[in-house]
Write an enzyme that holds these catalytic residues in place. Structure first.
Site, PDB file in Angstrom:
ATOM      1  N   GLY A  26       2.052  -2.522   3.458  1.00 37.33           N
ATOM      2  CA  GLY A  26       0.753  -1.904   3.257  1.00 37.33           C
ATOM      3  C   GLY A  26       0.283  -1.115   4.460  1.00 37.33           C
ATOM      4  CG  MET A  27      -1.580  -2.514   7.348  1.00 36.84           C
ATOM      5  SD  MET A  27      -2.296  -3.691   8.524  1.00 36.84           S
ATOM      6  CE  MET A  27      -1.169  -5.068   8.381  1.00 36.84           C
ATOM      7  CG  ASP A 138      -1.451  -9.540   5.521  1.00 36.96           C
ATOM      8  OD1 ASP A 138      -1.724 -10.086   4.433  1.00 36.96           O
ATOM      9  OD2 ASP A 138      -0.748  -8.524   5.617  1.00 36.96           O
TER      10      ASP A 138
END
Length: 887
Positions: A26-27, A138
């Site tokens: 996601g990053m 996370d």
């Protein structure tokens, strides 16, 4: 070597040699590289450009330095970080093993001792970081790497560096740090001030999954998962896996507490609880004390059930299970029968692409009253039809003549199957035979009563009628109409043979829960009596009614003789939470079959007009509606509530236009290619926005209406069309248009039928849209803007019209295939030919989302390969026992 890898090697020359892409997160994008100075393999992580732009690369690198000081045997260290050629990167050791996510995907569940050992190691790493004021934010299986069996926590502190660097800008964009299944309630609610107890929650959720095979809260979308995290009580792992030690089950539940104050204050406390068998918590009521087995818990923990097993898959062991089901009496009424959950998915049947996914409104599965067989919707390369599977057999049989069928019910004697297909409700022998039209026209879900009649709701010119028709054939008999009684849907004849249980109000739409109520209808007089708020009721012979409220499926005891509820409303029991109406059917023997909603996804691909797969065209994952740019060079696509623009050819990074400040979907290019129209929001909160296609600026609100605005479509010049509810209290939809001034919209096609999916011809003179005026969805064309004349394009069902760039063809889909109509517009409009292009096959389809588009050259289509939504069925044998015992 790809262009992306070549660029990295040029930018990092002399420091790192990039070898290949390992994966996308996601990053960041993760590459395998060699650290040239130290001659070692490393994981090189490149921060996503759109994220780096929001955060600021220098600030991110400054914040990430704190993670370099974390020194712990179970924390993957930070080797290096920096920026080169506008790319922000950070470097960690390359672990030659697998992630916990990969292992769980392969093994589903871990041995109890090993799961606890991994959780204890991760907990000690978290405690080390928390004492240095670093929160992970996370924690999830994908971030736990297994090196020679030892867990290593990866990306430690990356999320907090992102948060610190982004500040309010990050929050304002709506970018969330964390993965839905492992987010703490405060993180899901967008709380900016998190502490170590958020990581404690995520670790507890991860341990629950290691033990049971599933996260504690599931759902078909990220939003549904987060909603459950915020509202539902945390489960006990021991309910799903009996081998879970009691102290571990209770510790996990404490770690999953909604309020941070009710959780462990530190990760070290969680570790202590997991390592001490005598540990207890007050969360489960009376103190448990030192226990050694599940039996010692008494009434402290709920009665346990077996975990769902694979559906009688091939193999000797599974064959033995099938015989056991029959020989042990699980398919018959037996003393104290055991509740057993089994699943049926497309993986068990190679010829079937999707199971239980009709892509239409209506039931996807039915079970015979005697519990001996099920009938379900299956999709193959040739389209959608019905299949039968006997529960004592591995064989699946196609029911010929049921193409496009769904919304089934089985007669009380099990001899016939009633289903909907183009033209109305049909009946076919359950063993196969020739189908016969029983109730023509558009119908809603229906059921067959013990009296030999099919009870159903049909569309009429003036609204809806509740009718019944003899199964042997004949004219429908009116019971009640919508003028006098309101819209009555999902009727079911109760055991007295004189009363119908139904719901009154809209079957779908945002107003459903505000306006729906359960009612009783007298068959003889048509008199209607309201008995409870709710929708879509289903009467069970155990003496319960299952129905729906805004919170989901619920049930309550019901006396079928006195015709009244006799107890309180309770949540639907079991871990099989229903996510949509018409998802369940129950046999008289107490077996439950329901559609399992799983997270969908897909791969954008280019497909020739002959159906040949040409190339990948875009992302994989939760792909939504798509629209090809006027020059054919880019594809706009909605992905998990945001709009992205992908190049039509691979190798160029995508552009993310929105950053999650609200749910965006249905992108539509303006004819000059400079902007995209899109819907923002859900249901009655939906509005129309515009955003620059080059990523500059933010979404601009064009039209704000309380009735709910749906898919916009840009026309030539300053013209656009869209569809919306006919009024704030209506679920019927009409087509509207604007001509430059979004505050001054006008109705174009507005009848008592539903009109939707409008799209203008390239010259702006013709409007294609979908209407159910005949009781069946079909594609039509009318003049624009005067809406005079109406020319049918499809026959037998049609959805999602798309014009070719020259206006000479209209592409559309049916329930079984994709087609194209050749049209002429001079001297007047006419259809000259309709050709079948290729079967629906593996390509996803939806009534509400356009999952395909046509390239300007007309020779290629961009399709969503893969099936969205519910693709498997769950069978719960002897489920009625569970319902009766209130578990």
């Amino acid at each position: 070597m790809s262009d992306g890898t070549a660029r990295l090697n040029a930018a990092l020359e002399g420091r790192y040699r990039v070898e290949r892409l390992l994966g996308e997160g996601g990053m960041a994008s993760v590459y395998l590289a060699t650290d040239l100075k130290h001659d070692r393999k490393v994981a090189l992580k490149i921060l996503k450009p759109e994220l780096a732009a929001v955060l600021g690369g220098d600030r991110f690198l400054q914040e990430i330095k704190v993670t370099a000081n974390l020194q712990h045997p179970h924390i993957l260290p930070l080797h290096d970080s920096g920026a080169a050629d506008d790319l922000v990167f950070y470097v960690m050791p390359y672990v030659e093993g697998e992630s916990l996510r990969e292992r769980l995907d392969r093994e589903k569940q871990l041995p109890v001792d090993e799961a606890v050992r991994i959780a204890v190691a991760v907990g000690s790493a978290l405690d080390h970081a928390h004492r240095r004021d670093v929160i992970h934010r996370d924690i999830k299986p994908a971030n736990i790497l297994l090196q020679d069996g030892e867990p290593m926590v990866a990306d430690f502190g990356i999320a907090i560096a992102v948060n610190a660097a982004g500040g309010t800008r990050l929050t304002d964009t709506g970018l969330s740090i964390g993965t839905p299944h492992y987010m703490s309630p405060e993180q899901a609610a967008g709380d900016r001030q998190l502490d170590g107890r958020s990581d404690v929650y995520a670790l507890s959720a991860m341990l629950y999954e290691m033990l049971t095979g599933d996260p504690p809260f599931g759902g078909s979308t990220a939003q549904s998962v987060l909603a459950k995290i915020l509202t539902e009580k945390a489960p006990l792992a021991s309910d799903m896996r009996e081998a879970t030690p009691p102290h571990v089950a209770v510790a996990i539940r404490k770690g999953l507490a909604k309020l941070p104050a009710d959780r462990f204050a530190t990760a070290a406390e969680l570790v202590e609880a997991l390592e001490r068998p005598g540990w207890t918590s007050d969360l489960t009521g009376p103190a448990v004390g030192a226990v050694g087995s599940a039996a010692d818990l008494g009434t402290t923990l709920p009665t346990r059930r077996r975990r769902a097993q694979p559906w009688l898959a091939a193999g000797a062991a599974v064959a033995g299970l099938a015989l056991g089901l029959l020989g042990g009496g699980l398919l018959r009424s037996a003393p104290d029968p055991e509740v057993l959950r089994v699943s049926l998915s497309a993986e068990d049947h190679p010829d079937i692409i999707a199971i239980g996914d009709s892509q239409d409104r209506g039931a996807s599965a039915a079970i015979s009253p005697d519990g001996r067989f099920i009938v379900f919707v299956g999709v193959t390369d040739d389209g959608q039809r019905l299949y039968r599977r006997d529960l004592d057999s591995f064989e699946v049989r196609e029911l010929p003549g049921t193409d496009g069928g769904f919304d089934m019910s089985i007669t009380p004697d099990g001899a016939y199957v009633v289903f909907y297909a183009a033209g109305g409700k049909h009946v076919i022998p359950a063993d196969g035979g020739v189908p016969r039209l029983l109730l023509p026209g558009g119908t809603f879900p229906s059921m067959v009563g013990d009296d030999g009649f099919l009870y159903g709701t049909v569309l009429t010119e003036n609204g809806t009628d509740l009718v019944r028709v003899p199964l042997a054939g004949g004219e429908p008999e009116l019971i009640a109409d919508s003028d006098s009684s309101g819209m009555l849907v999902q009727p079911q004849l109760l055991p007295d043979g004189e009363t119908i249980l139904a719901s009154r109000g809209p079957m779908y739409g945002e107003a459903l829960f505000d306006r729906s109520e359960l009612v009783l209808v007298d068959v003889g007089s048509g008199a209607v009596r309201s008995i409870m708020l709710g929708a879509a009721p289903y009467y069970l012979e155990s003496g319960h009614v299952v129905f729906f409220r805004e919170t989901g499926a619920v049930h309550a005891p019901f006396d079928a003789r006195e015709l009244e509820f006799t107890g309180s409303v309770q949540p639907f029991y079991g871990d099989d939470g229903l996510t949509a109406f018409l998802d369940l059917a129950v046999s008289r023997t107490g077996h439950l079959v329901l559609r399992e909603s799983v997270e969908g996804g897909g791969q954008l691909v280019w497909v020739g007009v002959d159906g040949a797969r040409l190339a990948a065209a875009g992302p994989t994952g939760l792909v939504g509606s798509v629209d090809v740019s006027p020059d054919g060079e880019q594809i706009a696509v909605s992905i998990e509530d945001d709009i992205w623009v992908y190049p039509s050819e691979p190798g160029v990074p995508p552009l993310r236009l929105t950053l999650g400040d609200r749910a965006y979907d249905h992108p539509s290019w303006t004819r000059d290619g400079r902007f995209l129209l899109m819907r923002g929001g859900i249901g009655s909160d939906a509005d129309i926005y515009r955003i620059a296609a080059d990523g500059t600026g933010s979404p601009q609100l064009l039209r704000d209406e309380p009735v709910g605005l749906f898919r916009p479509s840009a026309g030539p010049g300053d013209t656009a069309v869209f569809y919306q509810n006919a009024g704030a209290d209506s679920t019927r939809r009409d087509v509207w248009a604007v001509f430059g001034d979004w505050d001054d919209a006008r109705e174009i096609v507005a009848t008592e039928a539903e009109e939707r999916a409008p799209v203008l011809s390239p010259d702006g003179r013709w409007l294609a849209y979908v209407s159910d005026r005949t009781g069946n969805d079909e594609v039509y064309v009318t003049r624009f803007p005067e809406a005079t004349g109406q020319w049918p394009i499809s026959n037998g069902g049609g959805w999602e019209p798309v014009w070719s760039s020259d206006g000479s063809r209209i592409f559309f889909r049916t329930s079984t295939d994709y087609r194209v109509a050749d049209v002429e517009t001079e001297p007047t409009f006419r259809v000259t030919d309709v050709d079948r292009l290729f079967p629906r096959g593996p390509y996803a389809a939806s009534e509400h989302v356009r999952l395909y588009d046509v390239a300007p050259d007309g020779d290629r289509l961009v399709m969503t390969e893969g099936i969205r939504g519910a693709t498997s069925l769950r069978l719960v044998l002897n489920w009625a026992r569970e319902l009766e015992e209130g578990r």
